[in-house]
Design a protein around this motif. Structure first.
Motif, PDB file in Angstrom:
ATOM      1  N   ILE A  21       0.853  -1.190   0.000  1.00 33.13           N
ATOM      2  CA  ILE A  21       0.000   0.000   0.000  1.00 33.13           C
ATOM      3  C   ILE A  21       0.888   1.239   0.000  1.00 33.13           C
ATOM      4  CG2 ILE A  21      -1.702   1.353   1.274  1.00 33.13           C
ATOM      5  CD1 ILE A  21      -2.820  -1.202   2.389  1.00 33.13           C
ATOM      6  N   THR A  22       0.557   2.193  -0.859  1.00 38.31           N
ATOM      7  CA  THR A  22       1.251   3.477  -0.881  1.00 38.31           C
ATOM      8  C   THR A  22       0.212   4.592  -0.824  1.00 38.31           C
ATOM      9  OG1 THR A  22       3.031   4.726  -1.942  1.00 38.31           O
ATOM     10  CG2 THR A  22       1.395   3.706  -3.418  1.00 38.31           C
ATOM     11  N   PHE A  23       0.681   5.840  -0.921  1.00 41.09           N
ATOM     12  CA  PHE A  23      -0.181   6.983  -0.629  1.00 41.09           C
ATOM     13  C   PHE A  23      -0.165   7.987  -1.770  1.00 41.09           C
ATOM     14  CE2 PHE A  23       1.559   5.200   3.213  1.00 41.09           C
ATOM     15  CZ  PHE A  23       0.462   5.094   4.059  1.00 41.09           C
ATOM     16  N   GLU A  24      -1.346   8.471  -2.109  1.00 40.12           N
ATOM     17  CA  GLU A  24      -1.449   9.606  -3.017  1.00 40.12           C
ATOM     18  C   GLU A  24      -1.571  10.898  -2.230  1.00 40.12           C
ATOM     19  OE1 GLU A  24      -4.444  11.400  -6.366  1.00 40.12           O
ATOM     20  OE2 GLU A  24      -4.895  11.222  -4.246  1.00 40.12           O
ATOM     21  N   ASN A  25      -2.106  10.829  -1.032  1.00 39.48           N
ATOM     22  CA  ASN A  25      -2.165  12.006  -0.164  1.00 39.48           C
ATOM     23  C   ASN A  25      -1.946  11.562   1.276  1.00 39.48           C
ATOM     24  OD1 ASN A  25      -4.773  11.631   1.324  1.00 39.48           O
ATOM     25  ND2 ASN A  25      -5.605  11.684  -0.761  1.00 39.48           N
ATOM     26  N   GLU A  26      -1.763  12.547   2.143  1.00 32.52           N
ATOM     27  CA  GLU A  26      -1.369  12.247   3.517  1.00 32.52           C
ATOM     28  C   GLU A  26      -2.485  12.498   4.530  1.00 32.52           C
ATOM     29  OE1 GLU A  26       0.673  16.173   2.285  1.00 32.52           O
ATOM     30  OE2 GLU A  26      -0.081  14.352   1.365  1.00 32.52           O
ATOM     31  N   GLU A  33       6.056   4.807  10.020  1.00 36.14           N
ATOM     32  CA  GLU A  33       6.992   5.525  10.895  1.00 36.14           C
ATOM     33  C   GLU A  33       7.662   6.698  10.164  1.00 36.14           C
ATOM     34  OE1 GLU A  33       6.459   1.401  12.443  1.00 36.14           O
ATOM     35  OE2 GLU A  33       6.841   2.285  10.458  1.00 36.14           O
ATOM     36  N   ALA A  34       7.775   6.593   8.826  1.00 38.81           N
ATOM     37  CA  ALA A  34       8.360   7.685   8.057  1.00 38.81           C
ATOM     38  C   ALA A  34       7.402   8.858   7.920  1.00 38.81           C
ATOM     39  CB  ALA A  34       8.778   7.189   6.669  1.00 38.81           C
ATOM     40  N   LEU A  35       6.101   8.577   8.002  1.00 41.30           N
ATOM     41  CA  LEU A  35       5.110   9.643   7.899  1.00 41.30           C
ATOM     42  C   LEU A  35       4.844  10.318   9.239  1.00 41.30           C
ATOM     43  CD1 LEU A  35       2.421   7.940   5.605  1.00 41.30           C
ATOM     44  CD2 LEU A  35       4.412   9.291   4.937  1.00 41.30           C
ATOM     45  N   THR A  36       5.088   9.610  10.332  1.00 42.25           N
ATOM     46  CA  THR A  36       4.695  10.084  11.659  1.00 42.25           C
ATOM     47  C   THR A  36       5.196  11.487  11.980  1.00 42.25           C
ATOM     48  OG1 THR A  36       4.541   7.818  12.474  1.00 42.25           O
ATOM     49  CG2 THR A  36       4.772   9.554  14.129  1.00 42.25           C
ATOM     50  N   PRO A  37       6.467  11.826  11.731  1.00 38.83           N
ATOM     51  CA  PRO A  37       6.916  13.174  12.087  1.00 38.83           C
ATOM     52  C   PRO A  37       6.561  14.254  11.066  1.00 38.83           C
ATOM     53  CG  PRO A  37       8.769  11.888  11.306  1.00 38.83           C
ATOM     54  CD  PRO A  37       7.587  10.980  11.277  1.00 38.83           C
ATOM     55  N   LEU A  38       5.860  13.882   9.995  1.00 34.35           N
ATOM     56  CA  LEU A  38       5.649  14.829   8.896  1.00 34.35           C
ATOM     57  C   LEU A  38       4.229  15.355   8.771  1.00 34.35           C
ATOM     58  CD1 LEU A  38       7.731  13.086   6.076  1.00 34.35           C
ATOM     59  CD2 LEU A  38       8.482  14.829   7.700  1.00 34.35           C
ATOM     60  N   LEU A  39       3.236  14.619   9.238  1.00 28.63           N
ATOM     61  CA  LEU A  39       1.846  14.981   8.931  1.00 28.63           C
ATOM     62  C   LEU A  39       1.380  16.208   9.690  1.00 28.63           C
ATOM     63  CD1 LEU A  39       0.040  11.557   8.495  1.00 28.63           C
ATOM     64  CD2 LEU A  39       1.549  12.824   6.951  1.00 28.63           C
ATOM     65  N   ILE A  43       7.470  19.541   3.377  1.00 24.37           N
ATOM     66  CA  ILE A  43       7.753  18.214   2.841  1.00 24.37           C
ATOM     67  C   ILE A  43       6.436  17.561   2.446  1.00 24.37           C
ATOM     68  CG2 ILE A  43       8.834  15.974   3.257  1.00 24.37           C
ATOM     69  CD1 ILE A  43      10.736  18.381   3.590  1.00 24.37           C
ATOM     70  N   ALA A  44       6.361  17.031   1.236  1.00 19.74           N
ATOM     71  CA  ALA A  44       5.205  16.245   0.793  1.00 19.74           C
ATOM     72  C   ALA A  44       5.648  14.783   0.694  1.00 19.74           C
ATOM     73  CB  ALA A  44       4.698  16.740  -0.563  1.00 19.74           C
TER      74      ALA A  44
END
Length: 384
Positions: free
Chosen positions: A66-71, A93-99, A269-270
């Motif tokens: 599964i991957t992401f087109e949006n956050e 875990e890579a998305l956790t500090p960014l959203l 960062i996107a």
């Protein structure tokens, strides 16, 4: 054959379609409406909101990755799915500090990467002195869910700040928790870089581009940006540091400011493919969409280099409420030498909505030439 689940079914997922065919990958999208662009190119679709984790669990069972087109997702709920052994790329875990944009700023600062001065409104201690230190104008940003300039406000004075906070909530404490404050950066230009990282940790970067915004929405992208070699090297180093620190698998977009003094600062960062990389479909050896699928499927990354001297990408933004497909304008745009028109197939237009984009390739690396081409496109697209 790999089956890749994509959370989101807008134009970013739609633009994965050609790359998926080339690589022999099947796409399954999770998106709210059957009218969303990517439904037309996907092998299967789950019609549900992107933050509906129960539907994502169904998506996980139908796909390999599964991957992401949006956050705009619920990471806590998705982590329960990941704990069952389902594969997300990039990992959660890579998305956790960014959203959350405050968390993102803090993470970048802790990595030693250059960011504007900032603080959280939810920490009222020394608020007046912090504001005084930054001075006006300053930038008020929603910590979650802002894109295309939504949730970003230029604030000229203290009264305007209080008025904006009061508009968003009758509970001042709750309102403050939604926002962060940043210094206003009087930049010379806005820049961006697309970077990809593989399962094995290889990182490749696309040419640094100049992005031009109007009303906080991207209108034009010029590739490559007119920069010194040292500036390009600094931006590429930022991309390598960030992706390796997060152990990303996939494509990220990094937006930056270039100040009048020549300093580089990270804007946002996107954690996905990005509007600033659309030029790559027609101008590069490998598009950002193919590169993203290569990364998440565990394939070797491919050459991101330009195969032309330069390119300009112009977003075709809605300027009216309409159901027109604008065939006449699109035909005129397609007649521009070395032009490639991408129409997203959206069923209705509204002001500011991204309906498509045009990329024009050139043998001339002059920034002025690229801007002239962009203005030609806009003179055809927008009513005079």
């Amino acid at each position: 054959m790999k089956r890749v689940g994509v959370i989101g079914g807008g134009q970013l997922a739609w633009m994965m379609g050609d790359a998926a065919k080339k690589l022999g990958v099947e796409l399954v999208v999770q998106t709210p409406s059957s009218d969303d662009p990517a439904v037309a190119i996907a092998q299967d679709a789950i019609l549900a909101n992107v933050d509906d984790a129960l539907s994502t669990e169904i998506l996980a069972k139908r796909t390999d990755i599964i991957t992401f087109e949006n956050e705009f997702v619920n990471l806590d709920a998705l982590s329960l799915i990941q704990d069952q052994g389902f594969c997300f790329r990039p990992r959660l875990e890579a998305l956790t500090p960014l959203l959350d944009k405050y968390d993102q700023r803090s993470y970048l600062q802790n990595l030693g990467l250059p960011v504007p001065q900032f603080f959280a409104l939810s920490q009222p201690k020394n608020l007046s002195s912090q504001i005084e230190q930054l001075g006006f104008p300053l930038v008020l940003k929603s910590r979650r869910h802002g894109y295309d300039g939504q949730g970003t406000f230029i604030i000229e004075d203290l009264a305007s700040l209080q008025q904006k906070l009061n508009l968003h909530s009758i509970d001042v404490a709750s309102s403050q928790a939604q926002f962060l404050i940043e210094e206003f950066v009087p930049f010379e230009r806005e820049l961006a870089i697309i970077a990809a990282r593989s399962v094995e940790g290889e990182v490749v970067t696309y040419p640094v581009v100049e992005t031009q915004q109007e009303q906080q929405v991207c209108r034009r992208v010029i590739a490559p940006a007119d920069l010194t070699p040292n500036q390009v090297a600094e931006i590429e180093a930022i991309a390598h540091t960030l992706l390796n620190s997060l152990e990303v698998v996939g494509v990220f977009g990094i937006e930056l400011f270039l100040t009048k003094a020549g300093k580089i600062l990270i804007n946002e960062i996107a954690p996905r493919t990005h509007n600033s990389g659309h030029f790559s479909i027609d101008a590069c050896e490998t598009s950002q969409f193919e590169q993203h699928l290569r990364a998440v499927c565990g394939l070797p990354l491919a050459n991101p280099a330009l195969h032309c001297a330069s390119a300009v990408m112009v977003n075709l933004l809605g300027y009216e409420i309409s159901t027109s497909h604008y065939h006449s304008q699109r035909q005129k745009l397609a007649a521009i030498p070395q032009a490639f028109v991408h129409w997203y197939g959206k069923t209705e237009s509204r002001p500011g909505r991204k309906l498509g984009h045009v990329t024009v390739l050139s043998d001339d690396q002059s920034r002025d030439t690229m801007i002239t081409i962009a203005h030609t496109i806009e003179s055809i697209w927008y009513p005079s």
